[in-house]
Design an enzyme around this catalytic site. Structure first.
Site, PDB file in Angstrom:
ATOM      1  N   GLY A 237      -3.197  81.720 111.526  1.00 19.53           N
ATOM      2  CA  GLY A 237      -3.811  82.992 111.158  1.00 19.53           C
ATOM      3  C   GLY A 237      -3.317  84.113 112.043  1.00 19.53           C
ATOM      4  N   PRO A 239      -3.078  87.182 114.758  1.00 16.16           N
ATOM      5  CG  PRO A 239      -1.542  88.505 115.890  1.00 16.16           C
ATOM      6  CD  PRO A 239      -1.836  87.922 114.566  1.00 16.16           C
ATOM      7  CB  THR A 241      -8.204  85.488 113.222  1.00 19.22           C
ATOM      8  OG1 THR A 241      -7.086  84.683 113.563  1.00 19.22           O
ATOM      9  CG2 THR A 241      -7.750  86.640 112.350  1.00 19.22           C
ATOM     10  N   GLY A 242      -9.456  84.518 116.316  1.00 18.45           N
ATOM     11  CA  GLY A 242     -10.350  83.588 116.982  1.00 18.45           C
ATOM     12  C   GLY A 242      -9.877  82.150 117.004  1.00 18.45           C
ATOM     13  CE  LYS A 243      -3.988  82.025 115.809  1.00 19.00           C
ATOM     14  NZ  LYS A 243      -4.336  83.453 115.671  1.00 19.00           N
ATOM     15  CG  HIS A 459       1.504 116.519 107.789  1.00 28.38           C
ATOM     16  ND1 HIS A 459       2.856 116.299 107.668  1.00 28.38           N
ATOM     17  CD2 HIS A 459       0.936 115.302 107.925  1.00 28.38           C
ATOM     18  CE1 HIS A 459       3.090 114.997 107.734  1.00 28.38           C
ATOM     19  NE2 HIS A 459       1.943 114.361 107.897  1.00 28.38           N
ATOM     20  CD  GLU A 460      -2.765 114.734 109.434  1.00 25.74           C
ATOM     21  OE1 GLU A 460      -3.254 113.848 108.708  1.00 25.74           O
ATOM     22  OE2 GLU A 460      -1.736 114.553 110.117  1.00 25.74           O
ATOM     23  CG  ASP A 535       3.171 110.400 107.107  1.00 24.64           C
ATOM     24  OD1 ASP A 535       2.297 109.690 107.630  1.00 24.64           O
ATOM     25  OD2 ASP A 535       3.129 111.637 107.074  1.00 24.64           O
TER      26      ASP A 535
END
Ligand code: ADP
Ligand code: MG
Ligand code: ZN
Length: 640
Positions: A237, A239, A241-243, A459-460, A535
């Site tokens: 999974g 990085p 995610t709690g492995k 732009h935003e 972008d």
């Protein structure tokens, strides 16, 4: 918060462990071992005798003039001499006064001038002088002179031994000298072990690991039944995610020792070291079985052979991997050692790893869903004083896609903000600030010229307006022209609910929105600036995915023309003609989207102007304000 994995005792230790029985008291050793002591003694003696010999030169025996020597020979007073080249050392029969000096002498040294054309040898024979092969003067101290002669060699050996010892320690095994390192003590963590109570949001994975816990708890029951446990379980999974957390929790839940090593830590420049470490690690685990061995980042050694040279070279990687496989093949099932491994690149793993009897169970660990995120937030806020107004489910709703590690970080950021604000509790406001910081980047105090601010505002606004106009696009949550991180402004859009699959229309909408900033600058100012770099990166990767991986182009067809693995060279993945089509199609899609973006902005110029104006006045617009200013009603609002 859960207790961290204990640090390794020394950098050379190849693994960490917890929950193992306390180690036997380590034997007191000399700082450098007995070998070191002996070496030290030899070195000191050598040095001392060297110094002594230096001082002795010209000390006891005087150097006499050659004429004096010649006279003594002729008078028959010389008993024996020793000569090396033109240097002569000798002894008198009876002492004579030192010429021009004080006192008498019996031993002496002198130098025969090269031009002395006397018949010295004939004279010596005539006078019955013994000519010896040994130094007369220092004949008594033969050992030091020998040692001095060999000193450089001894020094070399000492250095070599020293290096060999260091390496031996680093290898954790019989070093170069074949000296066996003492058994490595294992760590014992005081306090609470990590259990399933510390893990949330990945219940289905937990379920898959339940029988491992059961096996570790009662290995005899399984042994009696003749049942074989799965050789190993591979957690795969993204990085964070709690492995790693999950692996520790399995061991903690079963109450068995947990040995953990990162695959990259096995690899050194020296071939064979990694395999040795693996052997030792498993031996150690068997001693305290039932136990669990966890190998993190296994993809660093478990990549398909031949793909991308890793660190330490192929031989070493392969040997280390083979040793792991050998250890696992050797399991009879009754030993009670369970192997867990983790990777975030299961797709690049060598198939040999996932064969039956090895890591034959692959468990997918995914980022948590909304309920999972809430549960994770709950776990990580257990020890943080929360104010009554904190709404964790709202935070969970606005953090789609975030992993457990990111959520843990978010909570910690909030606590830091609270400390900085000298609050006694963490309130919703701190959590919002932390979320802003995590999602948008840290604010940057940067004074922008008015012209630049205006361009950034447009732009935003371009991004935001197009985001609002695309049906089905992620709603705009926040627009700001306060510089953050690398960006001069940010438009944040997140989905209402977690999304798992994306339609073509949605992806086109994303591309149009991403092009919106550039299009707005183009439409309003007629110029293009460098502000659109990231972008365009986003646009490119979306377009490439649509065409080359998700079968959304008729011309390329339904095939994955460019594989996911960036390590595979582009050119090898498909026929050149296909890659040409991919290129052509990507351009077509992006061009169409850019056209559309410009058209929509021209058609909605009044809205664009209104948004930009509001941004220039307020710097930051929240979701509701932004939609109000633009005069657009949100279609689906909080329907989750
Ligand atoms: P990975 O090994 O998958 O990269 P980690 O296990 O190292 O992830 O996770 C890092 C940290 O993130 C953990 O120590 C924990 O604090 C937090 N975390 C990640 N996933 C979860 C989860 N499912 N539940 C609770 N905390 C989690
Ligand atoms: Mg990890
Ligand atoms: Zn932009």
């Amino acid at each position: 918060m859960s207790n961290p994995v204990p640090p390794r005792r020394a950098p050379g230790d190849p693994w960490r462990s917890e929950g193992a029985p306390p180690p036997p008291p380590p034997r007191r050793r000399m700082p450098g071992g007995w070998w070191g002591l002996v070496l030290m003694a030899v070195a000191v003696y050598l040095l001392a005798s060297l110094v002594a010999s230096l001082f002795r030169t010209g000390g006891k025996e005087p150097t006499i003039p050659y004429t004096e020597f010649s006279r003594q020979v002729t008078s028959g007073n010389v008993s024996k001499i020793y000569a090396k080249d033109d240097a002569i050392e000798g002894q008198l029969k009876k002492q004579a006064p030192v010429p021009g000096g004080k006192g008498d002498y019996t031993t002496f040294r002198t130098q025969r001038p090269a031009f002395a054309e006397d018949a010295l040898w004939a004279e010596l024979t005539r006078q019955n002088v013994t000519v010896t092969a040994e130094p007369v003067v220092r004949g008594t101290s033969l050992l030091p002179s020998l040692l001095i002669a060999f000193a450089p060699m001894l020094l070399l050996i000492a250095v070599w031994v020293f290096i060999a010892r260091r390496m031996g320690a680093a290898m954790g095994g019989g070093g170069v000298l074949g000296r066996k390192a003492p058994p490595r003590p294992v760590e014992v963590t005081e306090g609470k072990r990590t259990t399933f109570a510390d893990v949330a949001g990945i219940d289905e994975v937990q379920g898959e690991l339940d029988d491992i816990v059961d096996f570790l708890k009662h290995p005899e029951a399984y042994r009696k039944m003749g049942a074989r446990m799965p050789g190993g379980v591979l957690l795969s999974g993204p990085p964070g995610t709690g492995k790693t957390l999950l692996a520790r929790a399995v061991a903690g839940e079963a109450g068995v020792p947990f040995f953990s090593a990162s695959a990259s830590e096995f690899i050194e420049m020296i071939v064979g070291v990694g395999a040795g470490r693996v052997r030792e690690l498993f031996a150690e685990a068997r001693k305290v079985a039932p136990a669990m061995v966890f190998i993190d980042e296994i993809d660093t050694i478990g990549r398909v052979r031949g793909a991308g040279a890793g660190m330490g070279g192929h031989d070493e990687r392969e040997q280390t991997l083979n040793q792991i496989l050998t250890e696992m093949d050797g399991f009879t099932g009754s030993e009670g050692v369970v192997v867990l491994a983790a990777t975030n690149r299961a797709d690049v793993l060598d198939p040999a790893l996932t064969r039956p009897g090895r890591f034959d169970r692959v468990v997918q660990v995914s980022p948590p869903d909304r309920a999972g995120r809430e549960a994770i937030l709950r776990i990580h806020t257990r020890e943080i004083p929360l104010a009554g107004d904190v709404d964790l489910s709202r935070i969970a709703r606005s953090t789609p896609g975030m992993t457990g590690a990111e959520l843990a970080n978010l909570v910690n950021e909030a606590a830091l903000v609270a400390v900085k604000r000298e609050r006694s509790e963490v309130t919703q406001s701190e959590l919002s600030s932390a979320l802003e910081k995590v999602q948008l980047g840290t604010e940057r105090p940067l004074v922008m010229p008015q012209e630049e601010r205006r361009r950034t505002a447009y732009h935003e606004s371009g991004h935001a307006l197009l985001g609002m106009l695309q049906p089905g696009a992620d709603p705009v949550r926040k627009i700001t022209i306060v510089p953050r991180g690398r960006a001069l402004g940010v438009t944040l859009s997140t989905p209402d609910a977690d999304r798992y699959a994306f339609t073509e229309d949605y992806l086109r909408g994303r591309i149009i929105g991403a092009l919106g900033g550039m299009a707005a600058e183009h439409v309003v100012f007629g110029v293009i600036t460098t502000g659109a770099e990231s972008d365009l990166e986003q646009v490119t990767s979306l377009a490439r995915g649509m065409v080359a991986r998700w079968g959304m182009s008729e011309r390329v067809g339904r095939l994955s023309a460019i594989p996911n693995d960036v390590q595979v060279a582009y050119g090898l993945s498909a026929a050149p003609a296909t890659l040409d089509s991919v290129d052509h199609e990507m351009r077509r899609i992006v061009d169409e989207c850019y056209e559309s973006a410009q058209r929509q902005l021209r058609d909605n110029r009044d809205r664009l102007d209104a948004l930009a104006q509001a941004l220039l006045e307020n710097e930051t617009l929240e979701e509701d304000a932004a939609y109000r200013v633009a005069g657009i009603t949100r279609l689906s609002k909080d329907d989750v």
